[in-house]
Design a protein around this motif. Structure first.
Motif, short mmCIF file in Angstrom:
data_model
loop_
_atom_site.label_atom_id
_atom_site.label_comp_id
_atom_site.label_asym_id
_atom_site.label_seq_id
_atom_site.Cartn_x
_atom_site.Cartn_y
_atom_site.Cartn_z
N SER A 1 31.55 39.40 48.65
CA SER A 1 31.77 40.45 47.65
C SER A 1 32.51 41.64 48.27
CB SER A 1 30.44 40.93 47.08
OG SER A 1 29.72 41.67 48.06
N LYS B 1 37.63 31.22 43.22
CA LYS B 1 37.58 31.30 44.68
C LYS B 1 36.17 31.02 45.19
CE LYS B 1 38.99 34.22 48.52
NZ LYS B 1 39.66 35.45 48.92
N LYS C 1 38.44 38.26 37.03
CA LYS C 1 37.09 37.70 37.21
C LYS C 1 37.16 36.18 37.33
CE LYS C 1 34.18 39.29 34.17
NZ LYS C 1 33.55 39.91 33.00
N HIS D 1 39.68 34.43 38.44
CA HIS D 1 40.24 34.13 39.76
C HIS D 1 39.16 34.18 40.83
CE1 HIS D 1 41.89 35.59 43.64
NE2 HIS D 1 42.65 34.54 43.48
N TYR D 2 38.35 35.24 40.81
CA TYR D 2 37.29 35.40 41.81
C TYR D 2 36.25 34.28 41.68
CZ TYR D 2 33.74 37.71 44.68
OH TYR D 2 32.81 38.00 45.65
N ALA E 1 34.35 33.25 50.30
CA ALA E 1 34.58 34.67 50.08
C ALA E 1 33.27 35.43 50.17
CB ALA E 1 35.22 34.90 48.71
#
Length: 112
Positions: free
Chosen positions: A38, A14, A8, A10-11, A36
């Motif tokens: 989803s 990003k 989570k 990491h996302y 990015a």
């Protein structure tokens, strides 16, 4: 930190990256590419592409990834048919190419 917490984080890292600016001279517009989208949206794009509708997949990519300087989406999903039927496909292809150029390659991800 658990693996799910690391995933989570990491996302979120990003998503917090600065969007990349692109110029769309044909539309006299500067837009930004979200770093990015989803998994749900990516899955939708991939499903459409896998069903043989590359044009719709391209337009969904543009809808989901382009934002303005304030971080707000430039297009909404209700704009899909207008984009598909009433805009220059060469411009759309160029935008998608620029979006794809901003995404890291598998080699970048692996650190090679």
């Amino acid at each position: 930190m658990s693996v799910i917490e690391k995933a989570k984080a990491h996302y979120q890292n990003k998503l917090s990256q600065e969007p990349r600016e692109i110029k769309i001279p044909e539309w006299d517009t500067t837009a930004y590419i979200k770093p990015a989208m989803s998994l749900q949206r990516l899955g939708e794009v991939m499903e459409v592409a896998n069903n043989g509708n590359a044009a719709e997949a391209m337009v969904l990519t543009i809808i989901y990834r382009l934002i303005d300087a304030d971080g707000k989406p430039i297009f909404r999903k209700v704009d899909k048919l207008e984009l598909m039927k009433h805009t220059d496909p060469d411009v759309l292809a160029d935008i998608v190419n620029q979006i794809n150029e901003s995404d890291p390659s598998p080699e970048d991800i692996e650190g090679n």
